[in-house]
Design a protein around this motif. Structure first.
Motif, PDB file in Angstrom:
ATOM      1  N   LYS A 134       0.790  -1.267   0.100  1.00 30.08           N
ATOM      2  CA  LYS A 134       0.013  -0.082  -0.112  1.00 30.08           C
ATOM      3  C   LYS A 134       0.821   1.280  -0.063  1.00 30.08           C
ATOM      4  N   THR A 135       1.477   1.612   1.209  1.00 34.31           N
ATOM      5  CA  THR A 135       2.200   2.817   1.269  1.00 34.31           C
ATOM      6  C   THR A 135       3.419   2.622   1.892  1.00 34.31           C
ATOM      7  N   ASP A 136       4.622   3.570   1.630  1.00 37.05           N
ATOM      8  CA  ASP A 136       5.569   3.514   2.534  1.00 37.05           C
ATOM      9  C   ASP A 136       5.496   3.529   4.094  1.00 37.05           C
ATOM     10  N   ILE A 137       4.690   4.200   4.405  1.00 37.70           N
ATOM     11  CA  ILE A 137       4.174   4.026   5.864  1.00 37.70           C
ATOM     12  C   ILE A 137       3.793   2.380   6.253  1.00 37.70           C
ATOM     13  N   GLY A 138       3.129   1.801   5.837  1.00 36.57           N
ATOM     14  CA  GLY A 138       2.822   0.574   5.756  1.00 36.57           C
ATOM     15  C   GLY A 138       4.014  -0.343   5.933  1.00 36.57           C
ATOM     16  N   TYR A 139       5.150  -0.066   4.854  1.00 36.15           N
ATOM     17  CA  TYR A 139       6.273  -0.809   4.827  1.00 36.15           C
ATOM     18  C   TYR A 139       7.185  -0.605   6.055  1.00 36.15           C
ATOM     19  N   GLN A 140       7.104   0.731   6.182  1.00 35.75           N
ATOM     20  CA  GLN A 140       7.994   1.012   7.713  1.00 35.75           C
ATOM     21  C   GLN A 140       7.453   0.463   8.875  1.00 35.75           C
ATOM     22  N   LYS A 141       6.126   0.422   8.981  1.00 33.95           N
ATOM     23  CA  LYS A 141       5.517  -0.077  10.201  1.00 33.95           C
ATOM     24  C   LYS A 141       5.930  -1.725  10.153  1.00 33.95           C
ATOM     25  N   TYR A 142       5.431  -2.337   9.220  1.00 30.36           N
ATOM     26  CA  TYR A 142       5.847  -3.787   9.175  1.00 30.36           C
ATOM     27  C   TYR A 142       7.336  -4.186   9.386  1.00 30.36           C
ATOM     28  N   ILE A 143       8.026  -3.330   8.786  1.00 29.69           N
ATOM     29  CA  ILE A 143       9.451  -3.522   8.996  1.00 29.69           C
ATOM     30  C   ILE A 143       9.979  -3.499  10.339  1.00 29.69           C
ATOM     31  N   GLN A 144       9.535  -2.328  10.872  1.00 26.80           N
ATOM     32  CA  GLN A 144       9.640  -2.036  12.369  1.00 26.80           C
ATOM     33  C   GLN A 144       9.305  -3.349  13.275  1.00 26.80           C
ATOM     34  N   SER A 145       8.165  -3.481  13.064  1.00 25.13           N
ATOM     35  CA  SER A 145       7.401  -4.934  13.600  1.00 25.13           C
ATOM     36  C   SER A 145       8.478  -6.138  13.551  1.00 25.13           C
ATOM     37  N   SER A 146       8.684  -6.246  12.302  1.00 24.21           N
ATOM     38  CA  SER A 146       9.458  -7.620  12.030  1.00 24.21           C
ATOM     39  C   SER A 146      10.947  -7.548  12.864  1.00 24.21           C
ATOM     40  N   ARG A 147      11.289  -6.589  12.807  1.00 27.09           N
ATOM     41  CA  ARG A 147      12.720  -6.370  13.570  1.00 27.09           C
ATOM     42  C   ARG A 147      12.588  -6.387  14.944  1.00 27.09           C
ATOM     43  N   GLN A 148      11.308  -6.059  15.695  1.00 30.71           N
ATOM     44  CA  GLN A 148      11.093  -5.989  16.825  1.00 30.71           C
ATOM     45  C   GLN A 148      11.082  -7.629  17.331  1.00 30.71           C
ATOM     46  N   LEU A 149      10.344  -8.292  16.332  1.00 32.61           N
ATOM     47  CA  LEU A 149      10.244  -9.731  16.553  1.00 32.61           C
ATOM     48  C   LEU A 149      11.429 -10.809  16.619  1.00 32.61           C
ATOM     49  N   GLY A 150      12.424 -10.044  15.779  1.00 29.24           N
ATOM     50  CA  GLY A 150      13.900 -10.710  15.490  1.00 29.24           C
ATOM     51  C   GLY A 150      14.386 -11.082  14.338  1.00 29.24           C
ATOM     52  N   PHE A 151      13.561 -10.757  13.434  1.00 30.27           N
ATOM     53  CA  PHE A 151      13.978 -10.826  11.862  1.00 30.27           C
ATOM     54  C   PHE A 151      15.301  -9.821  11.769  1.00 30.27           C
ATOM     55  N   ASP A 152      15.939 -10.417  10.842  1.00 35.20           N
ATOM     56  CA  ASP A 152      17.198  -9.565  10.410  1.00 35.20           C
ATOM     57  C   ASP A 152      17.041  -8.929   9.217  1.00 35.20           C
ATOM     58  N   ALA A 153      16.347  -9.193   8.343  1.00 39.78           N
ATOM     59  CA  ALA A 153      16.204  -8.884   6.912  1.00 39.78           C
ATOM     60  C   ALA A 153      14.771  -9.034   6.415  1.00 39.78           C
ATOM     61  N   ILE A 154      14.416  -8.442   5.440  1.00 38.67           N
ATOM     62  CA  ILE A 154      12.892  -8.471   4.769  1.00 38.67           C
ATOM     63  C   ILE A 154      13.203  -8.960   3.327  1.00 38.67           C
ATOM     64  N   SER A 155      12.447  -9.690   2.882  1.00 38.30           N
ATOM     65  CA  SER A 155      12.454 -10.204   1.508  1.00 38.30           C
ATOM     66  C   SER A 155      11.063  -9.460   0.912  1.00 38.30           C
ATOM     67  N   LEU A 156      11.416  -8.637   0.010  1.00 35.45           N
ATOM     68  CA  LEU A 156      10.317  -8.102  -0.670  1.00 35.45           C
ATOM     69  C   LEU A 156       9.760  -8.832  -1.990  1.00 35.45           C
ATOM     70  N   GLN A 157       8.386  -9.339  -2.064  1.00 37.77           N
ATOM     71  CA  GLN A 157       7.799  -9.965  -2.826  1.00 37.77           C
ATOM     72  C   GLN A 157       7.775  -9.059  -4.080  1.00 37.77           C
ATOM     73  N   THR A 158       7.704  -9.670  -5.245  1.00 41.33           N
ATOM     74  CA  THR A 158       7.575  -9.087  -6.630  1.00 41.33           C
ATOM     75  C   THR A 158       6.307  -8.103  -6.578  1.00 41.33           C
ATOM     76  N   TYR A 159       5.304  -8.560  -6.144  1.00 39.85           N
ATOM     77  CA  TYR A 159       4.185  -7.644  -6.024  1.00 39.85           C
ATOM     78  C   TYR A 159       4.285  -6.166  -5.302  1.00 39.85           C
ATOM     79  N   SER A 160       5.218  -6.450  -4.156  1.00 43.20           N
ATOM     80  CA  SER A 160       5.360  -5.321  -3.319  1.00 43.20           C
ATOM     81  C   SER A 160       6.304  -4.302  -3.972  1.00 43.20           C
ATOM     82  N   CYS A 161       7.398  -4.798  -4.805  1.00 43.48           N
ATOM     83  CA  CYS A 161       8.257  -4.006  -5.309  1.00 43.48           C
ATOM     84  C   CYS A 161       7.429  -3.097  -6.427  1.00 43.48           C
TER      85      CYS A 161
END
Length: 165
Positions: A134-161
């Motif tokens: 959807k938006t860059d804000i959505g990405y930032q929120k998800y990435i922050q949440s992912s990092r808080q869970l302990g993930f080290d990286a994000i793989s963007l799917q083709t549809y996301s790119c």
């Protein structure tokens, strides 16, 4: 896993320069051990160092949820990272949706958590998949949440790119 199939897949590459493989076909410890043996043989044949070839294990394309890999397995020295692929899981399930109200549906959440726990137990990189488009804000929120869970990286799917551009 067929040894001949792996050799055929690697044939076009100059193995001296190939350093890793993203591997969506590993679902059991036996598969991992067999791949380790095949890669070890290739390393010997080509005069490459032990564990020269690193693996990024990718889960989602097979019906079996991966079991935790024991730390004492000789094959674990090859594993650089573990990632999960929600699109592969969706295709496998024949599902219409991955998300409900921006939250992963249970099958996706189970695989996501399993991959995170497996990577952390092996002290390697845990790669999450970003579901938002959807938006860059959505990405930032998800990435922050992912990092808080302990993930080290994000793989963007083709549809996301597509939505980033």
């Amino acid at each position: 896993m067929q040894e001949e199939a792996l050799h055929n897949a690697l044939a076009p590459y100059d193995l001296k320069y190939l350093k890793g493989i993203v591997c969506p076909i590993i679902t059991t410890i036996a598969d991992l051990e067999k791949l380790h043996l095949i890669l070890s043989t290739i390393e010997i044949e080509w005069g490459l160092p032990v564990n020269h070839f690193k693996l990024i294990l990718e889960f989602g394309a097979k019906a079996q949820i991966p079991n935790l890999i024991p730390n004492n397995s000789p094959a674990t020295g090859r594993i650089l990272a573990i990632k999960w692929n929600p699109q592969s899981l969706q295709d496998l399930l024949g599902a219409q949706e991955q998300l409900e109200n921006t939250k992963w549906l249970p099958p996706y959440e189970i695989l996501r958590n399993k991959c995170l726990l497996m990577a952390k137990s092996l002290q390697i990189i845990a790669i999450d998949a970003c579901p938002l488009e959807k938006t860059d804000i959505g990405y930032q929120k998800y990435i922050q949440s992912s990092r808080q869970l302990g993930f080290d990286a994000i793989s963007l799917q083709t549809y996301s790119c597509k939505s980033i551009n």
